[in-house]
Design an enzyme around this catalytic site. Structure first.
Site, PDB file in Angstrom:
ATOM      1  N   CYS A   1      -8.178  -4.500   1.855  1.00  5.65           N
ATOM      2  CA  CYS A   1      -8.186  -3.581   2.261  1.00  5.65           C
ATOM      3  C   CYS A   1      -9.694  -3.705   2.995  1.00  5.65           C
ATOM      4  O   CYS A   1      -9.583  -3.118   4.377  1.00  5.65           O
ATOM      5  CB  CYS A   1      -8.376  -2.460   1.131  1.00  5.65           C
TER       6      CYS A   1
HETATM    7  N1  LIG Z   1      -3.648  -3.995  -3.128  1.00  6.42           N
HETATM    8  C1  LIG Z   1      -4.993  -3.947  -2.949  1.00  6.42           C
HETATM    9  O1  LIG Z   1      -5.600  -3.538  -3.515  1.00  6.42           O
HETATM   10  C2  LIG Z   1      -4.857  -2.102  -2.348  1.00  6.42           C
HETATM   11  C3  LIG Z   1      -5.339  -1.004  -3.151  1.00  6.42           C
HETATM   12  C4  LIG Z   1      -5.252   0.817  -2.168  1.00  6.42           C
HETATM   13  C5  LIG Z   1      -4.837   0.548  -1.218  1.00  6.42           C
HETATM   14  N2  LIG Z   1      -3.430  -0.248  -0.725  1.00  6.42           N
HETATM   15  C6  LIG Z   1      -3.204   0.277   0.437  1.00  6.42           C
HETATM   16  O2  LIG Z   1      -1.965   0.238  -0.168  1.00  6.42           O
HETATM   17  C7  LIG Z   1      -1.044   0.328   0.748  1.00  6.42           C
HETATM   18  C8  LIG Z   1       0.099  -1.231  -0.079  1.00  6.42           C
HETATM   19  O3  LIG Z   1      -1.313  -2.290  -0.491  1.00  6.42           O
HETATM   20  P1  LIG Z   1      -0.167  -3.309  -1.376  1.00  6.42           P
HETATM   21  O4  LIG Z   1      -1.112  -4.148  -1.546  1.00  6.42           O
HETATM   22  O5  LIG Z   1       0.568  -2.403  -2.425  1.00  6.42           O
HETATM   23  O6  LIG Z   1       0.748  -3.691  -0.107  1.00  6.42           O
HETATM   24  P2  LIG Z   1       2.265  -4.628  -0.733  1.00  6.42           P
HETATM   25  O7  LIG Z   1       1.866  -6.530   0.782  1.00  6.42           O
HETATM   26  O8  LIG Z   1       1.639  -5.834  -1.640  1.00  6.42           O
HETATM   27  O9  LIG Z   1       3.543  -4.110  -1.063  1.00  6.42           O
HETATM   28  C9  LIG Z   1       4.267  -3.543  -0.058  1.00  6.42           C
HETATM   29  C10 LIG Z   1       5.462  -3.117  -0.306  1.00  6.42           C
HETATM   30  O10 LIG Z   1       6.688  -3.346   0.865  1.00  6.42           O
HETATM   31  C11 LIG Z   1       7.946  -3.668   0.995  1.00  6.42           C
HETATM   32  N3  LIG Z   1       8.140  -2.231   2.248  1.00  6.42           N
HETATM   33  C12 LIG Z   1       7.386  -3.121   3.519  1.00  6.42           C
HETATM   34  N4  LIG Z   1       8.289  -2.292   4.296  1.00  6.42           N
HETATM   35  C13 LIG Z   1       9.265  -1.723   3.431  1.00  6.42           C
HETATM   36  C14 LIG Z   1      10.309  -0.391   3.521  1.00  6.42           C
HETATM   37  N5  LIG Z   1      10.139   0.035   4.728  1.00  6.42           N
HETATM   38  N6  LIG Z   1      10.696  -0.226   2.326  1.00  6.42           N
HETATM   39  C15 LIG Z   1      10.597  -0.066   1.447  1.00  6.42           C
HETATM   40  N7  LIG Z   1       9.654  -0.928   0.837  1.00  6.42           N
HETATM   41  C16 LIG Z   1       8.818  -1.479   2.149  1.00  6.42           C
HETATM   42  C17 LIG Z   1       7.144  -4.968   0.929  1.00  6.42           C
HETATM   43  O11 LIG Z   1       8.003  -5.432   0.604  1.00  6.42           O
HETATM   44  C18 LIG Z   1       6.491  -4.767  -0.578  1.00  6.42           C
HETATM   45  O12 LIG Z   1       6.803  -4.830  -1.446  1.00  6.42           O
HETATM   46  C19 LIG Z   1      -1.416  -0.735   2.131  1.00  6.42           C
HETATM   47  O13 LIG Z   1      -2.007   0.758   2.545  1.00  6.42           O
HETATM   48  C20 LIG Z   1      -2.652  -0.981   1.325  1.00  6.42           C
HETATM   49  O14 LIG Z   1      -4.215  -1.267   2.441  1.00  6.42           O
HETATM   50  C21 LIG Z   1      -3.317  -1.376  -1.674  1.00  6.42           C
END
Ligand SMILES: NC(=O)c1ccc[n+]([C@@H]2O[C@H](COP(=O)([O-])OP(=O)(O)OC[C@H]3O[C@@H](n4cnc5c(N)ncnc54)[C@H](O)[C@@H]3O)[C@@H](O)[C@H]2O)c1
Length: 471
Positions: free
Chosen positions: A305
């Site tokens: 992030c």
């Molecule tokens: N990790 C954090 O601490 C956090 C906190 C707040 C917000 N966010 C935001 O949340 C969002 C997700 O982050 P995350 O950390 O969970 O990412 P991540 O990479 O851990 O997980 C994303 C998942 O989405 C899947 N994916 C990708 N394309 C896909 C599709 N077309 N269909 C289905 N699944 C698909 C991936 O395989 C993966 O398992 C981002 O925008 C991030 O900025 C993350």
């Protein structure tokens, strides 16, 4: 449009929203979470625990298979929580997008990285929206949760969903939920909102459901429906006037952190020159009961992030010919921190008549913050790269990573070394990059020759102060 016809349309829309909100309130709705990552998995489990039939969609077959067996792949989410939800039939992971048609609410939690030019990479959001569009049916609520620039929900997701032939038109509801008699066509076939994810992986103080949920609809009906959904599982929900306002809220939160971390990192550099302990200063400033929030210096920014999200806004601001100077400056200061760590290490070796070339360096911690198993954008990896570029022989230890995973940028092909008195003594210097709680810092200092501490992790260690360099 005359008043009578508007009223009739309002009634039709009100019925559609009522039918959906009733399903949410009665916990009979089917909920989909797309993207079972650090954000999507805990969210899906919150809905499942409440009793919603929750389907988790992911394109990563290995994750789907593991979760389907009731096993967690994220360290701080216990297997038992996943297996209980799977056993009860409330959580079903799948890769089969055709099942989206059965869902009442579809929540999108896919990644939003930067591309190689540091511009927003919306390909995951676009691909997911295309997949949802192909299976969209009237009456569904779609919520985007991925962090992104203001306008993504309206300008990117909405047109893709409307390629289905279904519409999400202006609503007869105001975004505060009250009914307004608008002119023009009201009501739509589906509902669309943005609600930022505020997950803080590994935070034991706040569970997902305890973090207030901000929601903004692309129209009023969408806001009403989305709030009804999240009200079932979150302790507190808050409606803002638009999806854009909700998107901007998340960016403000992360930019606030990024800028304040840069501020303390810069002050740390000054304090080092002035012979003042920045950590002592922060602890003292923290005692002010108002107007001060503590942020801490470190080896650089990490995680999915803080190093990334601010640049989503910088990119969008260019459309408005607006330079985001705070963000750029904070980025410059924070991204220079790994170089500062390496320079401090080189200086410390120099004082011992040693140099970095051929020196054996052990980096402790490759996760981007303590006590989690996420290496994304970790400054440890950049430090390791810089050390290698300067000819050092680098190893690492991290209890969460027996092997260093390949990332988009790095592939070190290393395994975690054992942390014994003998191995510690073999290295010319130890760099504490991530201050995992499980480390015995007194033991590390006792057996190391030199310790570069980027996190003030050795503050309680009283023995061998001459071996410790805080930087
Ligand atoms: N990790 C954090 O601490 C956090 C906190 C707040 C917000 N966010 C935001 O949340 C969002 C997700 O982050 P995350 O950390 O969970 O990412 P991540 O990479 O851990 O997980 C994303 C998942 O989405 C899947 N994916 C990708 N394309 C896909 C599709 N077309 N269909 C289905 N699944 C698909 C991936 O395989 C993966 O398992 C981002 O925008 C991030 O900025 C993350």
């Amino acid at each position: 449009m005359d008043g009578e016809r508007t009223d009739e349309k309002i009634t039709i829309e009100a019925k559609a929203v009522y039918s959906l909100t009733s399903k949410f309130e009665e916990v009979t709705a089917q909920v989909a979470v797309i993207g079972l990552g650090y954000v999507g998995l805990p969210l899906a489990l919150v809905f499942a625990r409440k009793g919603f039939r929750t389907t988790g969609f992911d394109i990563d077959a290995a994750k789907v298979e593991k979760l389907g067996r009731g096993e967690s792949y994220i360290g701080h989410i216990p297997d038992a929580v996943v297996s209980e939800a799977v056993k009860k039939g409330n959580f079903q992971p799948t890769s089969d997008y055709a099942r989206l048609r059965d869902m009442d609410a579809i929540i999108i939690c896919v990644p939003t990285p930067l591309d190689e030019h540091r511009d927003p990479d919306l390909s995951y959001i676009r691909n997911t929206a295309e997949a949802v569009s192909a299976h969209l049916r009237p009456g569904q609520l779609i919520v985007l949760e991925s962090t992104t620039y203001p306008g993504t929900t309206d300008e990117v997701v909405l047109p893709i969903l409307e390629k289905s032939g279904l519409r999400c038109s202006p609503s007869a509801y105001a975004t505060d939920g009250s009914v307004v008699k608008s002119s023009g066509t009201v009501g739509g076939d589906f509902l669309l909102a943005f609600s930022p994810e505020r997950e803080d992986p590994g935070n034991k103080q706040f569970q997902t459901y305890q973090i207030p949920k901000v929601i903004g609809g692309v129209n009023g009906a969408s806001a009403v429906a989305a709030r009804a959904l999240y009200d079932q599982v979150f302790e507190r929900t808050l409606l803002v006037s638009s999806a854009r306002a909700a998107e901007m809220t998340k960016l403000l939160e992360n930019i606030y952190r990024c800028v304040n971390i840069a501020l303390v990192n810069e002050l740390k550099l000054l304090c080092l020159r002035m012979g003042i302990d920045i950590w002592e200063v922060i602890e003292a400033a923290k005692t002010k009961p108002f107007g001060f929030t503590a942020f801490y210096p470190g080896p650089g920014l990490g995680g999915h992030c803080i190093p990334i999200d601010p640049f989503y806004l910088t990119w969008k601001a260019r459309e408005y010919e607006f330079p985001t100077r705070f963000i750029e400056l904070a980025g410059e200061i924070n991204s220079a921190m790994p170089e500062h760590v390496v320079a401090s290490l080189a200086d410390a070796l120099n004082r011992r008549k040693q140099c970095l070339q051929e020196a054996r360096i052990l980096v402790l911690g490759v996760a981007y913050k303590k006590d989690i198993d996420d290496p994304r954008e970790s400054p440890s990896l950049r430090i390791m790269e810089l050390l290698r570029l300067r000819g050092a022989r680098v190893d690492y230890h991290d209890p969460y990573f027996p092997r260093l995973p390949k990332t988009r940028r790095y592939d070190f092909r290393l395994a975690s070394v054992e942390l014994t008195a003998q191995t510690l003594a073999q290295f010319d210097a130890i760099v504490i990059a991530t201050d995992h709680s499980s480390y015995d810092y007194a033991f590390i200092v006792r057996h190391a020759r030199l310790v570069i501490d980027t996190r003030n992790a050795t503050r309680q260690v009283t023995e061998f102060p001459e071996k410790i360099v805080r930087c």
